[in-house]
Design a protein around this motif. Sequence first.
Motif, short mmCIF file in Angstrom:
data_model
loop_
_atom_site.label_atom_id
_atom_site.label_comp_id
_atom_site.label_asym_id
_atom_site.label_seq_id
_atom_site.Cartn_x
_atom_site.Cartn_y
_atom_site.Cartn_z
N LEU A 1 109.33 103.89 15.94
CA LEU A 1 110.09 105.14 16.09
C LEU A 1 110.44 105.47 17.14
CD1 LEU A 1 108.91 106.81 12.80
CD2 LEU A 1 110.96 105.57 12.75
N GLU A 2 109.45 105.33 18.16
CA GLU A 2 109.79 106.04 19.45
C GLU A 2 110.48 105.19 20.13
OE1 GLU A 2 105.76 108.68 19.95
OE2 GLU A 2 105.65 106.75 20.76
N LEU A 3 110.38 103.68 20.12
CA LEU A 3 111.23 102.83 20.58
C LEU A 3 112.84 103.17 20.59
CD1 LEU A 3 109.37 99.50 20.41
CD2 LEU A 3 109.75 100.95 22.75
N THR A 4 112.95 103.75 19.54
CA THR A 4 114.58 104.36 19.23
C THR A 4 115.02 105.22 20.34
OG1 THR A 4 114.20 105.91 17.82
CG2 THR A 4 114.28 103.79 16.86
N GLY A 5 114.17 105.89 20.98
CA GLY A 5 114.63 106.93 21.69
C GLY A 5 115.10 108.30 21.10
N GLN A 6 114.85 108.04 20.00
CA GLN A 6 115.61 109.45 18.97
C GLN A 6 114.62 110.40 18.44
OE1 GLN A 6 118.60 108.26 15.95
NE2 GLN A 6 118.60 106.16 16.77
N TYR A 7 113.22 109.74 18.32
CA TYR A 7 112.18 110.55 17.71
C TYR A 7 110.87 110.76 18.78
CZ TYR A 7 115.28 108.71 13.93
OH TYR A 7 116.29 108.34 13.31
N GLU A 8 110.50 111.97 18.32
CA GLU A 8 109.20 112.14 18.95
C GLU A 8 108.24 112.26 17.71
OE1 GLU A 8 106.60 116.23 20.64
OE2 GLU A 8 108.79 116.22 20.57
N VAL A 9 107.08 111.54 17.92
CA VAL A 9 106.25 111.00 16.54
C VAL A 9 104.93 111.46 16.77
CG1 VAL A 9 105.71 109.40 14.96
CG2 VAL A 9 107.77 109.29 16.01
N ARG A 10 104.40 112.16 15.79
CA ARG A 10 102.79 112.54 15.89
C ARG A 10 102.30 111.91 14.53
NH1 ARG A 10 100.30 118.56 16.66
NH2 ARG A 10 98.12 117.92 16.16
N THR A 11 101.16 111.38 14.65
CA THR A 11 100.45 110.87 13.49
C THR A 11 98.92 111.67 13.21
OG1 THR A 11 99.04 109.13 14.90
CG2 THR A 11 101.38 108.50 14.09
N GLU A 12 98.57 111.55 12.03
CA GLU A 12 97.30 111.94 11.68
C GLU A 12 97.00 111.20 10.41
OE1 GLU A 12 95.34 114.10 13.01
OE2 GLU A 12 96.58 115.22 14.14
N ASN A 13 95.62 110.84 10.41
CA ASN A 13 94.76 109.96 9.52
C ASN A 13 94.25 110.54 8.61
OD1 ASN A 13 94.82 107.97 12.39
ND2 ASN A 13 96.15 107.30 10.69
N ASN A 14 94.11 111.90 8.41
CA ASN A 14 93.34 112.75 7.42
C ASN A 14 94.38 113.88 6.92
OD1 ASN A 14 91.76 115.44 7.25
ND2 ASN A 14 90.27 114.01 6.79
N GLY A 15 94.27 114.15 5.47
CA GLY A 15 94.95 115.02 5.07
C GLY A 15 94.97 116.45 5.49
N LEU A 16 93.94 117.10 5.77
CA LEU A 16 93.69 118.41 6.16
C LEU A 16 94.15 118.48 7.73
CD1 LEU A 16 89.94 119.28 4.83
CD2 LEU A 16 92.12 120.27 4.36
N LEU A 17 93.79 117.38 8.43
CA LEU A 17 94.43 117.33 9.89
C LEU A 17 95.97 117.37 9.82
CD1 LEU A 17 91.51 115.20 11.61
CD2 LEU A 17 91.76 117.65 11.76
N GLY A 18 96.52 116.43 8.68
CA GLY A 18 97.81 116.29 8.67
C GLY A 18 98.63 117.54 8.49
N LEU A 19 97.83 118.47 7.61
CA LEU A 19 98.58 119.79 7.28
C LEU A 19 98.66 120.69 8.38
CD1 LEU A 19 99.89 121.66 5.20
CD2 LEU A 19 97.58 122.21 4.31
N ALA A 20 97.25 120.60 9.13
CA ALA A 20 97.31 121.52 10.45
C ALA A 20 98.31 121.17 11.41
CB ALA A 20 95.91 121.42 10.89
N ALA A 21 98.49 119.83 11.40
CA ALA A 21 99.27 119.17 12.34
C ALA A 21 100.80 119.74 12.16
CB ALA A 21 99.29 117.79 12.47
N ALA A 22 101.26 119.61 10.81
CA ALA A 22 102.63 120.14 10.58
C ALA A 22 102.87 121.42 10.95
CB ALA A 22 102.60 119.83 8.84
N LYS A 23 101.81 122.36 10.68
CA LYS A 23 102.01 123.70 10.87
C LYS A 23 102.25 123.90 12.49
CE LYS A 23 99.46 125.45 6.93
NZ LYS A 23 98.46 126.41 6.35
N GLU A 24 101.25 123.14 13.15
CA GLU A 24 101.51 123.33 14.69
C GLU A 24 102.82 122.35 15.42
OE1 GLU A 24 101.51 121.84 18.55
OE2 GLU A 24 100.49 120.40 17.19
#
Length: 125
Positions: A23-46
């Motif tokens: 996705l980043e190679l397209t130059g159109q997106y800033e991408v973040r990843t999380e591999n745990n549900g609770l951390l993912g929800l916290a990442a979404a809020k931030e």
Amino acid sequence: MGKKKILIIDDEANFTKLIKLNLELTGQYEVRTENNGLLGLAAAKEFKPDLILLDIAIPGMNGYEIASAIRDDKTLKDVSIIFMTGKELDSRSLQERVAELGAYCYLEKPCDSPEILTKITEILG
């Protein structure tokens, strides 16, 4: 116009790294990843993503719970969600849950970068 933000919440670290890179190679997106549900929800809020690629079966908090929490959050309620699942699920009940939680669609794993990028483009333009 700035890059669109995408958050990938999936317990398969190699999968998230590969999709992030593509996705980043397209130059159109800033991408973040999380591999745990609770951390993912916290990442979404931030991170405040424009779109979330969300696995259903993920440790810490499953995808349905995360989507429900996102819909209940006034700052995140309009974020687009694409569910991803590798589990053999009844497609009818899965479609009902997807609609109930306001997700755009679901993709069956294994899904590849072109398939994911097509869906993202449909949503974000």
